[in-house]
Design a protein around this motif. Structure first.
Motif: not given
Length: 360
Positions: A1-10, A18-37
């Motif tokens: 089974m593949i592994t998945i990184s979620l990459c987001m810019i916010v 929270a709504r977004c991450l709750n919907s995907v947290k059980d699918i992905v294997d890591e969550i990467i958040i890049v905040d632009t300010g």
């Protein structure tokens, strides 16, 4: 089974992240958040889902931020979402199945992006996006605004939908300012840049400028087929707003140079003749729209209402104007099959009922 990184810019997404991450947290294997300010609680909320939160100085370049987020991924595949996207439960099940069965030879998975809805929640605009990509291929995001991943390798279309649930409008004029900053440096926009700059101009009510840049885009001869057709459709609306019906007709007919007719083009042609009170000609084009086969796998924009509801409701109008009440009722009833609670459908039903009573 593949592994998945979620990459987001916010940036300042405390109301939706929270709504977004709750919907995907059980699918992905890591969550990467890049905040632009962010100046709100976005990062604090995100920290409840991941400790991989990075700051990136905003430089008016969405691709630069997304490429930075991708550089932090370590899993087999990378998934991107915006903070106001969600994966609905039915699509989550499909996604988990895809994760368990995806062949390692697949480089990229396209998924439908549902981005616009009517008042009853029915999807009115959707299109495929390059959503899941193999990390070791080092795909790069291109374009400062309306960014995209270059598609190559073995690509498959999935029946998984990503749902855009925007709570607030985008920053007013942000994209337009970025484009105009690029132009002010003397740099040329790419064909894609010309197309999306024209769209931003149109959405800002600058129709003369939009007409200029839509035509510049089409004249490059280098646009993606579906963007060419969408440009003709959007340009026709600009011409109509400017009361230039001659060029409206010309640009709609020009769209046929690129591919088989699209329903929205046929409906615009129907409206062109309806506006001129040439109802028989309008009927021809609305009926052609209904005869077309709605695309299922194409990567272009799909404006769903133009393939069923709009031509039926407009045919009802045309036949009523011609005094053919029976046909008008038939097409209003057909429109009701797609949108039974639509205000125009309900108004027509009452109108036709009163008309029949008067005739009797």
């Amino acid at each position: 089974m593949i592994t998945i990184s979620l990459c987001m810019i916010v940036k300042n997404e405390e109301n939706v992240i929270a709504r977004c991450l709750n919907s995907v947290k059980d699918i992905v294997d890591e969550i990467i958040i890049v905040d632009t300010g962010s100046t709100d609680n976005t990062k604090e909320i995100a920290s409840g889902f991941t400790d991989k939160i990075y700051d990136f100085k905003w430089i008016d370049d969405f691709s630069a931020a997304r490429n930075f987020s991708y550089s932090k991924a370590v899993m087999d595949y990378i998934l991107w979402l915006d903070a106001d996207d969600v994966i609905l439960e039915k699509d989550k099940e499909k996604f988990i199945n895809l994760k368990q069965t995806l062949l390692p030879a697949i480089d990229m998975v396209m998924m439908k992006y549902d981005v616009a809805f009517d008042e009853h929640g029915t999807v009115t605009l959707s299109y495929f996006r390059e959503r899941l990509s193999k990390r070791i291929n080092n795909y790069e995001w291109k374009e400062a605004v309306h960014e995209y991943l270059q598609i190559n390798g073995i690509v498959i279309n999935s029946d998984i939908h990503i749902t855009h649930q925007k709570l607030h409008p985008s920053s007013s004029g942000r994209n337009l300012l970025i484009y105009e900053k690029i132009i002010s440096t003397g740099a040329d926009l790419t064909p894609r840049g010309l197309f999306y700059y024209a769209r931003e101009l149109s959405e800002s009510g600058r129709y003369d400028d939009a007409i200029k840049y839509y035509n510049k885009f089409l004249d490059t001869g280098e646009g993606y087929l579906e963007d060419n057709i969408r440009a003709c459709s959007d340009l026709a609306i600009c011409y109509y707003i400017k009361h230039d019906l001659h060029n409206m007709l010309k640009i709609l007919l020009r769209s046929f140079e690129y591919d088989t007719p699209r329903a929205e083009i046929c409906c615009h042609l129907g409206f062109y003749y309806l506006d001129k009170e040439e109802y028989d000609k309008a009927i021809v084009w609305y009926k052609i729209a209904l005869q077309l086969e709605k695309p299922a796998e194409g990567w272009g924009f799909i404006l769903h209402d133009y393939w069923d509801f709009i031509p039926n409701i407009q045919l009802s109008v045309c036949y009523d104007r011609l005094g053919n009440l029976d046909e008008a009722i038939i097409y209003n009833n057909k429109a009701a099959e797609y949108k039974p609670e639509n205000s125009q459908v309900l108004f027509n039903k009452l109108y036709f009922k009163k008309s029949n009573e008067i005739i009797k």
